[in-house]
Design an enzyme around this catalytic site. Sequence first.
Site, mmCIF file in Angstrom:
data_model
loop_
_atom_site.group_PDB
_atom_site.id
_atom_site.type_symbol
_atom_site.label_atom_id
_atom_site.label_comp_id
_atom_site.label_asym_id
_atom_site.label_seq_id
_atom_site.Cartn_x
_atom_site.Cartn_y
_atom_site.Cartn_z
ATOM 1 N N SER A 52 2.595 11.103 -0.261
ATOM 2 C CA SER A 52 3.306 11.598 1.005
ATOM 3 C C SER A 52 5.048 11.465 0.786
ATOM 4 O O SER A 52 5.486 10.569 0.644
ATOM 5 C CB SER A 52 2.904 10.315 2.226
ATOM 6 O OG SER A 52 1.478 10.525 2.339
ATOM 7 N N GLU A 59 9.481 9.079 3.081
ATOM 8 C CA GLU A 59 8.952 7.846 2.468
ATOM 9 C C GLU A 59 9.573 7.623 1.041
ATOM 10 O O GLU A 59 9.748 6.485 0.776
ATOM 11 C CB GLU A 59 7.528 7.921 2.505
ATOM 12 C CG GLU A 59 6.689 6.861 2.287
ATOM 13 C CD GLU A 59 5.236 6.945 1.767
ATOM 14 O OE1 GLU A 59 4.991 6.877 0.671
ATOM 15 O OE2 GLU A 59 4.455 7.138 2.877
ATOM 16 N N ARG A 103 5.079 1.175 6.000
ATOM 17 C CA ARG A 103 6.029 1.355 4.925
ATOM 18 C C ARG A 103 7.180 1.075 4.692
ATOM 19 O O ARG A 103 8.233 1.576 4.308
ATOM 20 C CB ARG A 103 6.161 3.227 4.907
ATOM 21 C CG ARG A 103 4.759 3.831 4.675
ATOM 22 C CD ARG A 103 3.715 3.548 3.255
ATOM 23 N NE ARG A 103 2.914 4.619 3.330
ATOM 24 C CZ ARG A 103 1.676 4.299 3.606
ATOM 25 N NH1 ARG A 103 1.507 3.401 4.270
ATOM 26 N NH2 ARG A 103 0.753 5.042 3.313
HETATM 27 N N1 EPU Z 1 -3.544 17.144 8.407
HETATM 28 C C1 EPU Z 1 -3.377 18.432 8.893
HETATM 29 N N2 EPU Z 1 -2.744 19.289 7.777
HETATM 30 C C2 EPU Z 1 -2.323 18.726 6.546
HETATM 31 C C3 EPU Z 1 -2.318 17.177 6.380
HETATM 32 C C4 EPU Z 1 -3.078 16.462 7.245
HETATM 33 O O1 EPU Z 1 -3.756 18.909 9.844
HETATM 34 O O2 EPU Z 1 -1.906 19.285 5.756
HETATM 35 C C5 EPU Z 1 -4.066 16.167 9.601
HETATM 36 C C6 EPU Z 1 -5.575 15.749 9.161
HETATM 37 O O3 EPU Z 1 -6.563 16.526 9.300
HETATM 38 C C7 EPU Z 1 -5.760 14.531 9.880
HETATM 39 C C8 EPU Z 1 -4.276 13.937 9.841
HETATM 40 O O4 EPU Z 1 -3.383 14.932 9.864
HETATM 41 O O5 EPU Z 1 -6.274 14.779 11.070
HETATM 42 C C9 EPU Z 1 -4.077 12.770 9.093
HETATM 43 O O6 EPU Z 1 -4.113 13.239 7.732
HETATM 44 P P1 EPU Z 1 -4.746 12.079 6.451
HETATM 45 O O7 EPU Z 1 -5.896 11.532 6.970
HETATM 46 O O8 EPU Z 1 -4.851 13.004 5.169
HETATM 47 O O9 EPU Z 1 -3.594 10.994 6.333
HETATM 48 P P2 EPU Z 1 -2.037 11.020 6.464
HETATM 49 O O10 EPU Z 1 -1.570 10.537 7.784
HETATM 50 O O11 EPU Z 1 -1.547 12.657 6.500
HETATM 51 C C10 EPU Z 1 -1.664 8.865 5.421
HETATM 52 C C11 EPU Z 1 -0.827 8.024 4.384
HETATM 53 C C12 EPU Z 1 -1.671 8.576 3.049
HETATM 54 C C13 EPU Z 1 -2.869 8.003 3.135
HETATM 55 C C14 EPU Z 1 -3.650 8.527 4.153
HETATM 56 C C15 EPU Z 1 -5.068 8.072 4.355
HETATM 57 C C16 EPU Z 1 1.335 8.006 5.078
HETATM 58 C C17 EPU Z 1 2.847 8.630 5.038
HETATM 59 N N3 EPU Z 1 0.524 8.618 4.536
HETATM 60 O O12 EPU Z 1 -1.677 10.168 5.239
HETATM 61 O O13 EPU Z 1 -0.623 7.745 2.317
HETATM 62 O O14 EPU Z 1 -3.580 8.224 1.929
HETATM 63 O O15 EPU Z 1 -2.998 8.322 5.461
HETATM 64 O O16 EPU Z 1 -4.909 6.882 4.863
HETATM 65 O O17 EPU Z 1 1.122 7.320 6.056
HETATM 66 C C18 EPU Z 1 1.312 7.847 0.481
HETATM 67 O O18 EPU Z 1 1.731 7.078 1.215
HETATM 68 O O19 EPU Z 1 1.609 8.446 -0.526
HETATM 69 C C19 EPU Z 1 -0.140 8.579 0.837
HETATM 70 C C20 EPU Z 1 -0.816 9.492 0.143
#
Ligand code: EPU
Length: 339
Positions: free
Chosen positions: A239, A335, A165
Amino acid sequence: MSIIRDNISLKNHNTFGIDVSAKLFGEFTSIEELKNIITDKNYQQEKLLIIGGGSNILFTKNVNGLALHNQVKGIEVIEEDDNSVVIAGGSGIVWHDFVLHAINLNLGGIENMSLIPGSLGASPMQNIGAYGVEVKDRFEWLDAYHIKSGEMHRFDNAACEFGYRESIFKRKNKGQYIITKVAFRLTKKHQLNTSYGAIEKEIESLNITDPTIKDVSNAVIKIRASKLPDPKKIGNSGSFFKNPVIDNSSFEVIKAKFPKIVSYPAENGKIKLAAGWLIDQAGWKGKTIGNYGVHKNQALVLVNYGGSSGSDIYNLSEEIIQSIKETYGVSLEREVNIL
Ligand code: EPU
């Protein structure tokens, strides 16, 4: 000649739906128009803000300057060989429209990033990514207008200094360039990236054995729609925080206390933590304060249910940062750009 208007609400120009105003507001559809506006002696002294999809900004005050909405469109094929095609698009194109255009031409490589809000021009700025793929994996070059000199400069992949990012446009070159065109090298023979569990499951549930890039895109759209609020219905900016990257020794300390913590290996032996998990487990998920709060399905996303101010949301983000620091000893970074 473009028209510059006074005192215009930016509510429809930011996906958080924050109702601030710009002292001056206009649009540009070409580099020529852009140059004409910013070299006009009436506007030269004004602080400049370029708005794309408005999906990564939190406005905490009115814009006391010139806000310009980027409407540079047009997609062209630049070069082609046996394996790949380089296509370039105007920076004002909606990112998801660019992804769909590529898929319709049967060009692969960016389908995992379907439905990310924002514009094509903003995509390299913060090296957007989702489901195992980032802009930097497919990015070829971009053209940018250097505000000070009025020259056009081309940046290749290395010159953008991409990170998680991050890019040079958020660091050293911040505020100095206006991205006008972005090119990607896309595949003709596709290597699908379905390693992200939810994509595989989604494709299996549809009984598809030999998925196409369109199938992957549809799966991503479905997963995103189930987890992330639609900014057309609930104001948000995806995010709000980055996933923090920490060193292994700090990780071991946290893991001993929180054995279920979600983490991924990162560069240089470091560990990336799922900020969504940290915020969720600290009790913030679904918390609502008046007309804003933390989304009920994804704790990384802060939401405006309508009528809240950017400062309210900013203050909530401060509280979350402090709580995560106290609970886990981890520093969260935003972010989203705060203005
Ligand atoms: N999780 C929780 N609780 C929550 C949210 C997430 O326990 O409320 C856990 C999920 O169960 C999972 C882990 O955290 O085990 C990761 O969650 P998720 O797969 O939803 O991905 P993320 O790391 O929270 C990132 C990106 C997203 C992107 C997703 C999918 C960043 C800051 N965010 O989110 O990007 O869509 O991966 O690849 O890197 C964005 O940047 O605006 C965005 C939405």
